[in-house]
Design an enzyme around this catalytic site. Structure first.
Site, PDB file in Angstrom:
ATOM      1  N   SER A 137      -0.155  -0.039   5.333  1.00 49.23           N
ATOM      2  CA  SER A 137      -0.415  -1.249   6.122  1.00 49.23           C
ATOM      3  C   SER A 137       0.912  -1.927   6.498  1.00 49.23           C
ATOM      4  O   SER A 137       1.737  -1.316   7.167  1.00 49.23           O
ATOM      5  CB  SER A 137      -1.334  -2.178   5.331  1.00 49.23           C
ATOM      6  OG  SER A 137      -1.906  -3.168   6.153  1.00 49.23           O
ATOM      7  N   ASP A 224     -11.575   2.176   9.051  1.00 47.46           N
ATOM      8  CA  ASP A 224     -10.631   1.088   8.756  1.00 47.46           C
ATOM      9  C   ASP A 224     -10.823  -0.024   9.784  1.00 47.46           C
ATOM     10  O   ASP A 224     -10.536   0.164  10.965  1.00 47.46           O
ATOM     11  CB  ASP A 224      -9.195   1.623   8.805  1.00 47.46           C
ATOM     12  CG  ASP A 224      -8.168   0.612   8.294  1.00 47.46           C
ATOM     13  OD1 ASP A 224      -8.420  -0.596   8.373  1.00 47.46           O
ATOM     14  OD2 ASP A 224      -7.108   1.060   7.824  1.00 47.46           O
ATOM     15  N   HIS A 260      -9.846   0.407   4.467  1.00 42.88           N
ATOM     16  CA  HIS A 260      -8.411   0.188   4.615  1.00 42.88           C
ATOM     17  C   HIS A 260      -7.616   0.504   3.348  1.00 42.88           C
ATOM     18  O   HIS A 260      -6.479   0.971   3.427  1.00 42.88           O
ATOM     19  CB  HIS A 260      -8.165  -1.267   5.017  1.00 42.88           C
ATOM     20  CG  HIS A 260      -6.741  -1.601   5.320  1.00 42.88           C
ATOM     21  ND1 HIS A 260      -6.046  -1.010   6.359  1.00 42.88           N
ATOM     22  CD2 HIS A 260      -5.858  -2.462   4.717  1.00 42.88           C
ATOM     23  CE1 HIS A 260      -4.805  -1.495   6.401  1.00 42.88           C
ATOM     24  NE2 HIS A 260      -4.666  -2.364   5.410  1.00 42.88           N
TER      25      HIS A 260
END
Length: 282
Positions: A137, A224, A260
């Site tokens: 991320s 995600d 995610h």
């Protein structure tokens, strides 16, 4: 899972190459070193010196750069570290400045310096053992920033894994679920853009990958909703077109169910990473 918590590149230890910009502010970066599970019994009760020496044991090393929430001991990060440890990796999970118990104020430049510092600290102790930068991320932006700086210095990183990457922070912010409800408000986009410019926040993955030569593996979950799959696909396309050696770039898409943060629950994750790195480091 045997691990040691320690601080890296802080007084009284002199800074590693790449840490000069942060040294004047005495930033202390703390990390968690998880050894390969095959060395778990050996690690019990050992001190920092033993853990540092263990980095030369030939087992590959991952420097893990986490996302924007929480710290290095978040449950999904510990779970990933265990998966990688069971697969024979050393895992160094870093808290950047301003995260967890690391000191300092987080900025894009500062986080990039932290990643470079930890990578070079690790390389200085690892001998011929390869070291991979793994960003998740927000950490993908930190990873490519650091990798680009090292590439430009003539020291490309041994490999890069980008998990749930965005193209750049502008795109990531616009797509962030909590911000989408505000997009129709008058002036919202201008205010957001001005804020990003003021704090000099870019994390341009889409530009950085054009300058890299290191083996690059992109991992993304189909479901995600925090960083949409399309961002990962777009970044892969940019990297693939830019790389001279196309075999050094790969993307793997994981089926729904992991969102995610939980690709570590997919039993094929470890195999995917090991196969890619083994081929690139052969």
């Amino acid at each position: 899972m045997d691990a040691q918590e320690c601080g890296a590149a802080a007084a009284p230890e002199p800074p590693a190459r790449g840490c000069v910009a942060a040294w004047g502010h005495m930033v202390r970066r703390n990390l968690r070193h998880v050894v390969p599970s095959c060395r778990g019994e050996d690690a019990k009760g050992k001190d920092r010196g033993w853990y540092e020496a263990a980095l030369r044991d030939g087992n590959p090393i991952i420097v893990y750069l986490h996302g924007s929430a929480q710290h290095r001991a978040a449950s999904h990060r510990l779970r990933l570290a265990k998966v990688l440890s069971d697969g024979g990796f050393h895992v160094l999970c870093v808290d950047y400045r301003g995260f967890g118990d690391s000191t300092g104020k987080p900025t894009e430049e500062g986080l990039t310096v932290d990643a470079i510092c930890i990578y070079e600290w690790t390389k200085a102790r690892s001998g011929t053992t390869p070291v991979c930068l793994w960003g998740h991320s927000l950490g993908t932006g930190v990873a490519t920033n650091a990798a680009r700086v090292l590439e430009e210095r003539g020291f490309p990183v041994d490999a890069i894994v980008l998990e749930a990457p965005f193209t750049n922070m502008w795109t990531a912010s616009i797509n962030y679920p909590l911000l989408k409800i505000y997009q129709k408000l008058p002036g919202f986009l201008r205010i957001l853009m001005d804020a990003l410019r003021k704090d000099k926040i870019v994390f341009p993955n889409d530009e950085n990958v054009k300058f890299l030569s290191s083996p690059l593996l992109i991992l993304h979950g189909e479901d995600d909703s925090t960083v949409p799959l399309e961002c990962g696909k777009k970044l892969y396309g940019i990297a693939y077109n830019a790389y001279r050696n196309k075999e050094r770039v790969k993307m793997v898409i994981f089926p729904p169910g992991f969102k995610h943060n939980l690709l570590c629950k997919n039993p094929t994750l470890l195999i995917t990473v090991r196969d890619f790195l083994s081929k690139q480091w052969a």
